[in-house]
Design a protein around this motif. Structure first.
Motif, PDB file in Angstrom:
ATOM      1  N   LYS A 152     -14.979  48.119 -23.039  1.00  0.00           N
ATOM      2  CA  LYS A 152     -14.803  46.667 -23.131  1.00  0.00           C
ATOM      3  C   LYS A 152     -13.537  46.255 -23.881  1.00  0.00           C
ATOM      4  N   PHE A 153     -13.042  47.106 -24.767  1.00  0.00           N
ATOM      5  CA  PHE A 153     -11.836  46.777 -25.517  1.00  0.00           C
ATOM      6  C   PHE A 153     -10.815  47.906 -25.423  1.00  0.00           C
ATOM      7  N   PRO A 154     -10.431  48.260 -24.188  1.00  0.00           N
ATOM      8  CA  PRO A 154      -9.607  49.452 -23.997  1.00  0.00           C
ATOM      9  C   PRO A 154      -8.304  49.449 -24.813  1.00  0.00           C
ATOM     10  N   ALA A 155      -7.782  48.268 -25.128  1.00  0.00           N
ATOM     11  CA  ALA A 155      -6.526  48.228 -25.884  1.00  0.00           C
ATOM     12  C   ALA A 155      -6.725  48.694 -27.326  1.00  0.00           C
ATOM     13  N   LEU A 156      -7.972  48.793 -27.762  1.00  0.00           N
ATOM     14  CA  LEU A 156      -8.213  49.168 -29.160  1.00  0.00           C
ATOM     15  C   LEU A 156      -8.574  50.645 -29.342  1.00  0.00           C
ATOM     16  N   ASP A 158      -6.711  53.100 -29.484  1.00  0.00           N
ATOM     17  CA  ASP A 158      -5.768  53.725 -30.422  1.00  0.00           C
ATOM     18  C   ASP A 158      -6.112  53.444 -31.881  1.00  0.00           C
ATOM     19  N   ASN A 159      -7.001  52.475 -32.110  1.00  0.00           N
ATOM     20  CA  ASN A 159      -7.352  52.147 -33.496  1.00  0.00           C
ATOM     21  C   ASN A 159      -8.482  53.019 -34.047  1.00  0.00           C
ATOM     22  N   LEU A 281     -14.517  42.077 -32.329  1.00  0.00           N
ATOM     23  CA  LEU A 281     -13.470  42.825 -31.631  1.00  0.00           C
ATOM     24  C   LEU A 281     -12.668  41.922 -30.684  1.00  0.00           C
ATOM     25  N   GLU A 282     -13.322  40.893 -30.134  1.00  0.00           N
ATOM     26  CA  GLU A 282     -12.585  39.919 -29.305  1.00  0.00           C
ATOM     27  C   GLU A 282     -11.421  39.347 -30.111  1.00  0.00           C
ATOM     28  N   GLU A 285      -8.727  41.948 -30.897  1.00  0.00           N
ATOM     29  CA  GLU A 285      -7.921  42.254 -29.724  1.00  0.00           C
ATOM     30  C   GLU A 285      -6.854  41.186 -29.484  1.00  0.00           C
ATOM     31  N   ASN A 286      -7.165  39.948 -29.825  1.00  0.00           N
ATOM     32  CA  ASN A 286      -6.174  38.868 -29.682  1.00  0.00           C
ATOM     33  C   ASN A 286      -5.193  38.830 -30.842  1.00  0.00           C
ATOM     34  N   ASP A 287      -5.376  39.718 -31.801  1.00  0.00           N
ATOM     35  CA  ASP A 287      -4.536  39.684 -33.000  1.00  0.00           C
ATOM     36  C   ASP A 287      -4.758  38.418 -33.817  1.00  0.00           C
ATOM     37  N   GLU A 288      -5.951  37.831 -33.661  1.00  0.00           N
ATOM     38  CA  GLU A 288      -6.229  36.596 -34.395  1.00  0.00           C
ATOM     39  C   GLU A 288      -6.457  36.881 -35.871  1.00  0.00           C
ATOM     40  N   MET A 360     -14.210  46.559 -16.839  1.00  0.00           N
ATOM     41  CA  MET A 360     -14.093  45.150 -16.498  1.00  0.00           C
ATOM     42  C   MET A 360     -13.373  44.952 -15.167  1.00  0.00           C
TER      43      MET A 360
ATOM     44  N   LYS B  23      -7.402  36.668 -21.201  1.00  0.00           N
ATOM     45  CA  LYS B  23      -7.518  38.115 -21.450  1.00  0.00           C
ATOM     46  C   LYS B  23      -8.588  38.725 -20.549  1.00  0.00           C
ATOM     47  N   LYS B  27      -8.105  41.728 -17.750  1.00  0.00           N
ATOM     48  CA  LYS B  27      -8.901  42.967 -17.731  1.00  0.00           C
ATOM     49  C   LYS B  27      -9.499  43.173 -16.343  1.00  0.00           C
ATOM     50  N   GLN B  28      -9.983  42.101 -15.757  1.00  0.00           N
ATOM     51  CA  GLN B  28     -10.583  42.216 -14.426  1.00  0.00           C
ATOM     52  C   GLN B  28      -9.545  42.601 -13.382  1.00  0.00           C
ATOM     53  N   PRO B  33      -4.131  48.073 -20.560  1.00  0.00           N
ATOM     54  CA  PRO B  33      -4.620  47.499 -21.829  1.00  0.00           C
ATOM     55  C   PRO B  33      -3.509  47.173 -22.837  1.00  0.00           C
ATOM     56  N   GLN B  34      -2.504  48.027 -22.919  1.00  0.00           N
ATOM     57  CA  GLN B  34      -1.446  47.779 -23.906  1.00  0.00           C
ATOM     58  C   GLN B  34      -0.593  46.571 -23.514  1.00  0.00           C
ATOM     59  N   LYS B  37      -2.505  43.428 -24.291  1.00  0.00           N
ATOM     60  CA  LYS B  37      -2.410  43.135 -25.713  1.00  0.00           C
ATOM     61  C   LYS B  37      -1.153  42.305 -25.998  1.00  0.00           C
ATOM     62  N   VAL B  40      -1.580  38.773 -24.580  1.00  0.00           N
ATOM     63  CA  VAL B  40      -2.549  37.947 -25.300  1.00  0.00           C
ATOM     64  C   VAL B  40      -2.038  37.568 -26.691  1.00  0.00           C
ATOM     65  N   VAL B  41      -1.355  38.501 -27.342  1.00  0.00           N
ATOM     66  CA  VAL B  41      -0.794  38.198 -28.656  1.00  0.00           C
ATOM     67  C   VAL B  41       0.230  37.066 -28.533  1.00  0.00           C
ATOM     68  N   TYR B  44      -1.587  33.783 -27.685  1.00  0.00           N
ATOM     69  CA  TYR B  44      -2.346  33.268 -28.822  1.00  0.00           C
ATOM     70  C   TYR B  44      -1.429  32.540 -29.811  1.00  0.00           C
TER      71      TYR B  44
END
Lengths: 449, 139
Positions: A152-156, A158-159, A281-282, A285-288, A360, B23, B27-28, B33-34, B37, B40-41, B44
């Motif tokens: 669900k959070f593939p970009a993360l 690496d974390n 995590l949402e 992922e947005n860097d919020e 997704m 976002k 994904k869909q 993913p990178q 990111k 979306v950054v 945002y």
């Protein structure tokens, strides 16, 4: 990049399932559908969190474990027991009594899983300090969380901290200790007493490791019942007292909420329960949310004390573990216990990178995915947005996607059926057949037993 | 494909909803993913700018297989000196906004670092349009 299959410990018994859709409605990754009156699982979306197991009113969802008799195929039978196991028993039952009862049930050795926590805690601290580029670092402790991040959070991915969880380190340690005593490794069976489904899945198809050091898995409730029966029959008190080396403060509370986060310097957060984790995590992922060093994330409410295979109330288990915690942290001497294998274990503590496995996507090919998304949005515009689930999908959006993916048809929507019956496009008989296709014929009046 | 999100001025509670919504779509569509990111950054940051500084606006997202184009359009005070606004640390945010963790003056820089093309058009007293392009690798 993506591995195709996951082992799942959660299974649905077609025979027992009544197709009530409770599981479909609680699944945090929308991995369940109802077809022909039975729940079916989209395996690649399931993260083995166990929410469906908890929700099932007829216990049709079960957790596949190894046959308890399997331990007898080994001359040396190690029980790897997590601290929460002990937290299930009433206060008057001593640690020694529980040890005796476990041994009486066929094990030859007992290792507490958190024995390796003190070694690991230091490594995690160092890891967090030396990887500022991957902030916030996510603990690799909870296997359901690792899978959740992958799908669900593939970009993360690496974390995630690439260090083994305590279970794997302790498994390495106990094997090493026994083989060093001259025991043939083939005669050693290491059995993990699991509090949840995700740990089983992680052992049967490890993520970030080539193979698992663990021979088999026994569900915690299975051993709990055996042990409790033995103690209740008052046999354990007749056994000699077993000297039990208490876990350190850190180790004793590691698997509870804040157990890890409390020990990591900097800004560390502890979040438990899978929906809470998803919500957080949402934002990550947005860097919020910036400037967080470490995230302890656990799929279960109250972390492992809330594991689906525990028999006691999660709040009581957590409270007992905290109460059993020694007031001061006594660190073992370097020549004692696990510390003798410090170098050996430190060298083997790393795991490989963890790959994303996004679930997704509507299609591998982006153009095709766009076509499917178009189709899905068109469908969604026709749907009532009531999320009633009568179509056999968890909500209207998921249903629209299922149609776009060719796994459902719009006539399954009960509102569409009513409209089409009104206009004469669909006969009442056809409409009934459609519903039977989703919910099974035995749910309809004429077929009621 | 085009997607539009309304962004309400001053509502920090919902700041990020547009980016989260987009976002999910990326994904869909199986975007890497990178790259998601980075998109979306950037989005945002732009979204928060509209919430914090404008009288409201919208995000218009356009996706094709070669790139993602995001236009963040607002009605508001505009940016008098875009070059200055681009400098790291420059901020016009009020103390109240900064207290909430926004307005550190890194917003536009952050967009620049995460996107392939950044265009800013602004008219004082009228509004601002921030245009972000992130290229998608061709297989």
């Amino acid at each position: 990049m993506d591995s195709k299959h996951f082992h799942h410990a959660l299974k649905i018994s077609e025979e027992i399932c009544i197709g009530c859709s409770h599981c479909m409605n609680v699944c945090p990754t929308e991995a369940i559908r109802v077809r022909n009156g039975k729940a079916i699982l989209y395996e690649n979306r399931c993260v083995d969190c166990g929410e469906c197991f908890k929700a099932c009113p007829v216990r049709a969802i079960f957790i596949d474990q190894d046959d308890f008799k399997r331990i007898q195929s080994f001359n040396y039978r190690i029980a790897l027991v997590p601290a929460v196991f002990f937290g299930q028993f009433p206060e008057e039952i001593s640690h020694s009594q529980i040890y005796n009862a476990i041994l009486a049930n066929g094990f030859t050795h007992i290792y507490e899983v958190e024995t390796s926590v003190d070694l690991l805690a230091n490594e995690v601290k160092a890891y967090v300090k030396s990887h500022p580029e991957s902030k916030p670092l996510i603990s690799s402790f909870c296997p359901a969380i690792i899978r959740l991040v992958q799908v669900k959070f593939p970009a993360l991915t690496d974390n995630i901290i690439l260090l083994k969880p305590p279970l794997d380190i302790t498994a390495l340690y106990c094997r090493k200790e026994l083989t060093d005593q001259g025991i043939n490794p083939a005669e050693i069976g290491v059995f993990y007493i699991t509090p949840c489904a995700a740990k089983i899945a992680a052992i049967k198809s490890p993520v970030g490791e080539d193979y698992s050091m663990i021979t088999g898995v026994i569900n915690m409730d299975t051993l709990y019942n055996k042990v409790y029966k033995y103690i209740r029959n008052d046999r354990s008190t007749r056994q000699p007292e077993i000297p039990v080396r208490p876990l350190s403060r850190t180790a004793q509370q590691w698997t509870l909420t804040h157990g890890e986060a409390n020990h990591i310097p900097g800004r560390s957060l502890a979040i438990d329960e899978i929906h809470n984790v998803i919500e957080f995590l949402e934002k990550i992922e947005n860097d919020e949310i910036g400037d967080i060093d470490f995230l302890e994330l656990r799929a279960c409410d109250e972390s492992c004390a809330g594991g689906v295979l525990l028999s006691a109330n999660r709040f009581l288990v957590a409270e007992r573990l905290r109460r059993y915690t020694p007031a001061t942290d006594t660190t073992a001497a370097p020549e004692e216990g696990i510390n003798r294998y410090k170098d050996y274990l430190l060298k083997r503590m790393k795991i490989h990178s963890i790959n994303p496995r996004s679930m997704m996507k509507l299609d591998e090919n982006m153009e095709e995915a766009m076509r499917k998304m178009d189709k899905s949005s068109q469908m969604l515009r026709c749907l009532p947005l009531t999320d009633c689930g009568a179509c056999g999908s968890p909500n209207c959006q998921a249903f629209a996607n299922d149609i776009a993916l060719g796994e459902a048809e719009i006539r399954q929507c009960i509102f569409i059926q009513k409209n089409r019956e009104q206009t004469g496009e669909l006969s009442p008989d056809e409409s009934l057949e459609l519903l039977k296709g989703i919910w099974g014929s035995d749910k309809f009046f004429s077929n009621r037993k | 494909m085009r997607f539009e999100y309304q962004i309400e001025a001053g509502n920090f509670t919902n700041a990020g909803d547009a980016s989260s919504g987009f976002k999910k779509i990326l994904k869909q569509l199986n975007v890497d993913p990178q790259i998601i990111k980075r998109i979306v950054v950037s989005m945002y940051e732009g979204e928060v700018n509209i919430v914090a500084h404008s009288n409201g606006g919208k995000a218009i997202c356009d996706v094709d297989t070669s790139r993602v184009l995001i236009q963040l359009v607002d009605i508001g005070p505009g940016i008098p000196d875009i070059e200055k606004a681009m400098q790291a640390g420059f901020s016009t945010a009020s103390a109240k906004v900064r207290e909430m963790g926004f307005g550190a003056g890194m917003g536009l820089q952050n967009i620049k670092n995460n996107s392939d093309i950044l265009n800013i058009q602004s008219e004082v007293g009228v509004g601002t349009c921030v245009e972000i392009i992130v290229n998608l690798p061709q297989s």
